[in-house]
Structure formats: structure tokens, C-alpha cells
Scaffold this motif. Sequence first.
Motif, PDB file in Angstrom:
ATOM      1  N   PRO A 803       0.824  -1.227   0.000  1.00 30.24           N
ATOM      2  CA  PRO A 803       0.000   0.000   0.000  1.00 30.24           C
ATOM      3  C   PRO A 803       0.851   1.267   0.000  1.00 30.24           C
ATOM      4  O   PRO A 803       0.474   2.273  -0.611  1.00 30.24           O
ATOM      5  CB  PRO A 803      -0.811  -0.137   1.295  1.00 30.24           C
ATOM      6  N   GLU A 804       2.011   1.219   0.689  1.00 29.28           N
ATOM      7  CA  GLU A 804       2.882   2.400   0.719  1.00 29.28           C
ATOM      8  C   GLU A 804       3.480   2.666  -0.658  1.00 29.28           C
ATOM      9  O   GLU A 804       3.614   3.819  -1.087  1.00 29.28           O
ATOM     10  CB  GLU A 804       3.981   2.202   1.757  1.00 29.28           C
ATOM     11  N   ARG A 807       0.784   4.323  -2.777  1.00 31.81           N
ATOM     12  CA  ARG A 807       0.642   5.751  -2.470  1.00 31.81           C
ATOM     13  C   ARG A 807       1.797   6.556  -3.061  1.00 31.81           C
ATOM     14  O   ARG A 807       1.601   7.670  -3.543  1.00 31.81           O
ATOM     15  CB  ARG A 807       0.552   5.957  -0.958  1.00 31.81           C
ATOM     16  N   GLU A 808       2.995   6.000  -3.012  1.00 32.66           N
ATOM     17  CA  GLU A 808       4.162   6.698  -3.564  1.00 32.66           C
ATOM     18  C   GLU A 808       4.009   6.921  -5.067  1.00 32.66           C
ATOM     19  O   GLU A 808       4.441   7.941  -5.607  1.00 32.66           O
ATOM     20  CB  GLU A 808       5.417   5.863  -3.294  1.00 32.66           C
ATOM     21  N   PHE A 810       1.050   7.084  -6.601  1.00 29.43           N
ATOM     22  CA  PHE A 810      -0.252   7.704  -6.864  1.00 29.43           C
ATOM     23  C   PHE A 810      -1.149   6.768  -7.682  1.00 29.43           C
ATOM     24  O   PHE A 810      -1.849   7.194  -8.599  1.00 29.43           O
ATOM     25  CB  PHE A 810      -0.082   9.041  -7.610  1.00 29.43           C
ATOM     26  N   SER A 812      -3.787   2.979  -7.378  1.00 28.72           N
ATOM     27  CA  SER A 812      -4.515   2.129  -6.444  1.00 28.72           C
ATOM     28  C   SER A 812      -3.704   0.869  -6.157  1.00 28.72           C
ATOM     29  O   SER A 812      -2.784   0.504  -6.903  1.00 28.72           O
ATOM     30  CB  SER A 812      -5.868   1.740  -7.028  1.00 28.72           C
ATOM     31  N   HIS A 813      -4.076   0.173  -5.075  1.00 25.31           N
ATOM     32  CA  HIS A 813      -3.381  -1.065  -4.731  1.00 25.31           C
ATOM     33  C   HIS A 813      -3.611  -2.123  -5.808  1.00 25.31           C
ATOM     34  O   HIS A 813      -2.701  -2.910  -6.139  1.00 25.31           O
ATOM     35  CB  HIS A 813      -3.870  -1.573  -3.369  1.00 25.31           C
TER      36      HIS A 813
END
Length: 845
Positions: A803-804, A807-808, A810, A812-813
Motif C-alpha cells: 500500500p505504501e 501511495r508513492e 499515486f 490504487s493497490h
Amino acid sequence: MWGSEEFVARPLMTTKLYVPRARPGLVVRSRLLERLDAGAAARLTLLSAPPGFGKTTLLAEWSRAATDPSKKVAWVSLDAGDNDPASFWPYVVASLEALVPGLREACKELANAGQPPGPEPITTLLNELAGVTEEIWLVLDDYHLLENHDVQDGVRFLVEHLPPQVHVLISTRVDPDLPLSRWRARGELVELRAADLRFTREEAADYLRAATGLELAATDVDALGERTEGWIAALQLAALSLRGREDATGFIERFAGDDRYIVDYLMDEVLAHQPDDVREFLLRTAVLDRLTGDLCDAVSGFEGGNDTLARLERANLFVVPLDDQLVWFRYHHLFADVLRARLLAERPGEAPVLHRRASTWHEANGFIDDAIRHALAAGDVDHAGELIEAALPEARRDRRDAAMIGWLRALPEDTIGRSPLLTTFQGWASLVAGDLDAMEARLDHADALLAAVPLGTPPPWAETEELRTLPATIAIYRASLSQARGDLPGIVRHARRALDAAGPDDHFWRGGAAGFLALAAWSEGDIAAAVEAFTTAVASLHSAGALVDELSSTALLAEMWTVAGRPDRARDLCRRALSASEALGPGAARATSDLHVALAELDLDAGDPASEQHLAQARPLAEREPNSESRYRWFVAAARLAEARGDCERAIGLLDEADGYYRPGYYPNVRPIAAMRARVWIAAGDLARATDWVAESGVTLADDVSYLRQYEHLTLVRLVLAGNPAGPDEREAINLLRRLEAAAETSGRAGSLPEIRELLARAQDTTAGADAAHPATALQPTDALTERELQVVRLLDSELSGPEIARELFVSHNTLRTHTKHIFTKLDVTTRRAAVAQARERGLL
């Protein structure tokens, strides 16, 4: 780092938003009013006919006759000054504001337009209108005065996306540059043309009876109708001449000729029957587009202009009131044309004097554009030059490039040549046009003018900030000239000269100089130095308040970060800059376009389909730029997208269009158009054309390597691998690739390494017996990872969780899982640890 730059809204002339008042003797044209009502089922209603066919009168009558309380009419009387998005859109928003309270605040990007608006601010307007329940009709009167393609494109977008309860009505002398045939085929267009607008026999009789107070015989009415072909303006002029005549039939019998002669004859008759003071007033004020008492007094030399205008309006003498207070007026366009022709014929030497007076009044009242126009019409080019010099700082701040170029084109050479400031900006205009020799000659002349002023002697020009910083400006333009010619030492020399000439607080000029030092470092392949210098340049532009230039330059900084192997950093910069740019609205259109294109290129590198959306948003913005660089960048990115989809023919066509917009001087040409074409031909299997490119470019496998030729060298390698069996060329290609790899590693160009190493792996697989001593020989042939997949691999080699990492990046998982699955397949692994190990073994980390 971005704040909000304030674009100062120009004052609006609210009289242009009033529906013209009803005139005495108006003929009710029920058949045409019904045709206009039918526009409720269409997006656009078009009234297109030559002058004098009563288009404005009909629209005004229809607007006043709106009996349905849910039907609301917004009116804009256009003039030549609206031939610019900066003027046109604020008036549109202001007219609609009367029907939709709060609209101006919601659409402040359009209401304060300083640059051509893109689809976003117009979309905001459409969204606001979509929430209104009443029928809304936007009337754009005298649309033929708008020739600017920026305005045309914006109106096209507006009409294409109107909510069903909103309609546009346009009156024009010529068909507008809009997709009328498409709308006609869809049933979205209602048209009234000259044949529809002509007076019928009954309408002509009604009009002449009301206008002259005479009961004309049917034969007389028919004669006038036949000779004027129902042209309303000619009938109106005839009615004026008929007033008070006892022998109406005799006058009509003598009345003959085609339309032009009819008008000339009637104008002689009308003017000849006016008192001397009125005739003199009409001729002297004919040079004006809009009339008000003070302006008329200043131009005519008379007093009582307000009273005179009121008398003319009451006498129905072709004076059109522009407001309910009867303060501003204009002459009927046809009447004004004839008055001006008469003035020039009778007193050819007086028109310049009148224009000069008009220029003085407009300058004193803050209408600088009008002041410049009248000064030019007066032939007072020296004063026009002074006005342009004074207007340049604000025009440059607002990026009114088209206006600046237009002003310079209107000035004679000797006027420009006496001013170092105008000469320098004419050099800039030559750069925009791609004429480098002319640019250099202009800059040489500007330097000579400055050098001719003895030391300690006040210059013969106004001592303004623009003049004080002119040596730095000239040095920066010379650096641009050196950039265009590939003269790296010249870039550095002139950029440093600009730094020496600029003061510590001259942030705009210091930013420009730092930018060119960065471009020189980039050209030499020193990407670390380029990023550092260009970051300084962008910060200086921010300090200078040049927010549009700062945001646009960020797209270039992002490209440098991509070359450095940090597309994540590049994407973050572009996203933040785009948010700031879109918040500024139309004033930052160029920056918004450049940033969308930069993001599209990053998406193409990553195999992300979002590139298409970015290009769609950038295109209308890029097309409006007088500076062709934005359009060039758009076509290049669009060509890459077409090639990625396998549409090689379209890709070549887009590259051909890009070639027409290319202008050297903005940044290093690291991807020559010819080499991009060759890559498309290779992908299409047209190796013969690609081979022709090799001969034309002179590129060989034995060349010394440099960053400026890296793209060409890699293109040549692709051709070698596509066109020959294993042999000496592959071995030479391997040697070239190893040299390119070493150069990229040494200079920190990590972004170049994936392509180099992919080609090296393919070449070594082809030769099979290549030297195994070089680390790169451990590579095995595999499907190449995309740039986005390489980003994921780098982050997999970290402590970040899934997940990190998402986010890095930009994303979705789920999108991250898709990328990871592709990576595992290509590297033939099943775990994260194995993927990292395999990527490291293959030299990808």
C-alpha cells in the motif's frame, strides 16, 4: 512554491450588455420571430447576412418579445476590441451573470481572462448553466468582428457542450469558423440568411408608411422593393430621403443602380439635407467605433456632444444607443462605413488629425489598446511606439504575445529601429517566427543603439525599468540564439553576461540566465548540473512573480528529472504545478498545456492510458499559443501515442505536423524529428526509409558518443538489430552501446540506462559469442520492462509495503498488483525478493 498570481480584471463597458431599444416605425416580423423560437430545439441559431439586413433589430425585437417568464436572454454587443479572449469571455460571463447570480465568482477564470481559456474554465461555466432550470439564450451580436481562432475554438467548445436548456444566437455578416455542417446534419442548427431576412412586399410597405408618413402607391413600394431587393438598410436610407418630399414617385423613378450606388446616392441625399453642424459632427466622429459626449467633443472640436448624440438618436439618424441612459452610442455599421469613405474623399488630410485626438482621449482615460490603434491610424507611429513601449511590461506579464507581435508588425521599420527596446522585442518576434538571422541583426542593432549613448549622458529614451534591464534582456536573447544554433560555449558566455548585467533583485533576468546555463549543461549530458541550475532558475522566476513562466518551466525541469532516472519526482512536480496552473485559469493556458503534455509523456513511458486524457486537455490550449513550442511538444507526444497503438501512418503524419512547428532556441534537440520518424518506420518494418535516414543524418556506429546524439545512436542500433543477421554490425552496435552506457552512468543519466541495457541484451543474444567479461553480458533476453514497471521494481527493493508503494506512485493497490504481476511474468519469478534479485542480476537496479 506556487502562490496565486493576480490577473487584474479590465473594466467592462456594461452598455454592451443591454438589448438595443425599440425604434420608431418598427415592423413586427412574426414569421421570423417564430423561426427564432424554433431555436429552443437547437444548440445554435445563426443569422448570417450582409450588412443592413436587420439582424440586430430582429434579435432585439425577439428578445423583448419573450413572453415566457422562464425564457431568459443574455445579450453581448460585440466590437473589434473583443477579438481577443481576454475581452470576449469576461463580457460573456458578465451578460450571463444577470441571469445566473454568482456566476462571475464561480467562473472567475473566464471573467478575468488574461490568456486563451482552455476547456476547464469553460466547463465550469457549462456546469453552472446546467444547474439553471429556465431556458437561457445567449445572443452574440456582430460576431463577424471576431476572427481570433482562440475565441472561435472556445465558442465551438461552448456550443458543443451546452446543456439542453441553454442556446446560443449569433448574428454575423459572414459564416463563423464553426462546424455548421455537422450541427446542421444533427438538427442542432437553426439558420436565417439574407433570403429569409429581406423585407417582403407587405413588410416593406408597412415600414415605408411608418418611416415616411406617406401613403405610397403599391407600384412605388414594388419599385423600391425590386431595386433594393428587400435590403432593409437601403429602404431605411430611402425613407430618410423621402421625408418631406412632395414628389415621392418622381424620386423613386430616379432611384436606380446596384446596391453600392444606391447607398452612395442615398448618403449624398441624407447628408445634403442635414444642417451644416450636424453634417460636420457626423464626418468628424466617423473615425470612432463607440461614441460618448466627452470623446466626441475631444475629437470633433465642438461642444455639447451629449446633446448632439441624443438629437441624432431621436432623429433615427443611424445612431444606435448602447445603454438605457443614452451615454454611449455607435453609428450603424453601414452608415459609419459610408461616412468614413466620404471623409477620406472630401478631406483626406483631416482623418489623421481626428485619429490623433481620439488616441489622446483614449490614452488619458486608460484605454491603451484603443489609444495605440488610433495613433497607428493617425500615422503617428512615434507616439504609437511610445505607447507600445509603455504597454509592454503589462502585456508581457499577462503573456499577451499575440498583441505584442501585432503591435510590432504595425510599426514601420524606422520607428522600431530608433528604439532599442522595440528593436529587442522585434528580435524576440523573429525568434518566434524561426528567423534566427533576423533575430541576431535586431539584437546587434539594439546593442549599437545603447552603445552610441556617451557615458554619463542621459539616454534619448524614457528611462524605464525595461530600459535599465535591457542589456540583460539582450544577453538572454543571445543565449537563446546560441541555443538554437547549437553553440554551447555561446550559451554559457551570454548567460553569464546576463547575470553580470542583472542586479541582485532582477529575479526574472537572473532566472532566465540560470535557465540557459542549465540547458547548456543538459546539452553536454551533465544532468545533475542541469537539474541544479534549472531548479535555481524556476525559483528565480517565482521570486520575480512570473508565475506562468515558472509553471511552464517546471515541465522542462520534470523532463530533466526523468533523464536523471527520477520519473517519480518529475510526476510529482508536474502534478503540483498543474494544480497551481489550473487554479490561475486562462492566464496560465500555456503552462497548463505544457504540463499536461509532460504528464502525457510520463504516462507513455509508463504504459499508462491516462496519456490520452492529458493530450486531449492540452490540445486546445496548445493550438492557441502564438509561440509554436507548445504545439510542437503536443504533436510529438501525440505521435508517440499513435505509435504505441500501432498506428504508424498517423504517427508519421503527426511528426510531420510537429516538424512544421519546431523552432530551435528553446531547449536542446535531444529527440530530432527525423530520428523519431526513423523509429516509427523501423516499428512498421519499413527499413528502407529508415536506412535512408541513416544516410541523411550521417550517424554511424563508430561515432564518438554524446548526449545530443544519443537518441540517434540508439535509433541506429534498433535499425541494425531489426535489419541484419548476426554479424559485424551487431558487434559494433554492442561496442557503441557499452560506450553509451558508460557515459550515461558517469553523468548520472539513469533514465537512459533501461533502453541502452535492453538493446544491449538483444544485441548480445543475437551475437551469442560476445565478450562475457562485461557485466552487461549477464543480461538475458526478455520482454523489456516499461518505465513504470522499472519504478515499481525500484520500490520493491525498499522497506515500503505494498500500500505504501501504491501511495508513492499515486495509483490504487489493485493497479500496483497488476504491475507486479507483469514484472513477475517478464522476469520469470514468483516472489518480490526473487524479482529484486533478478532485476539486480540483469543490471536494472
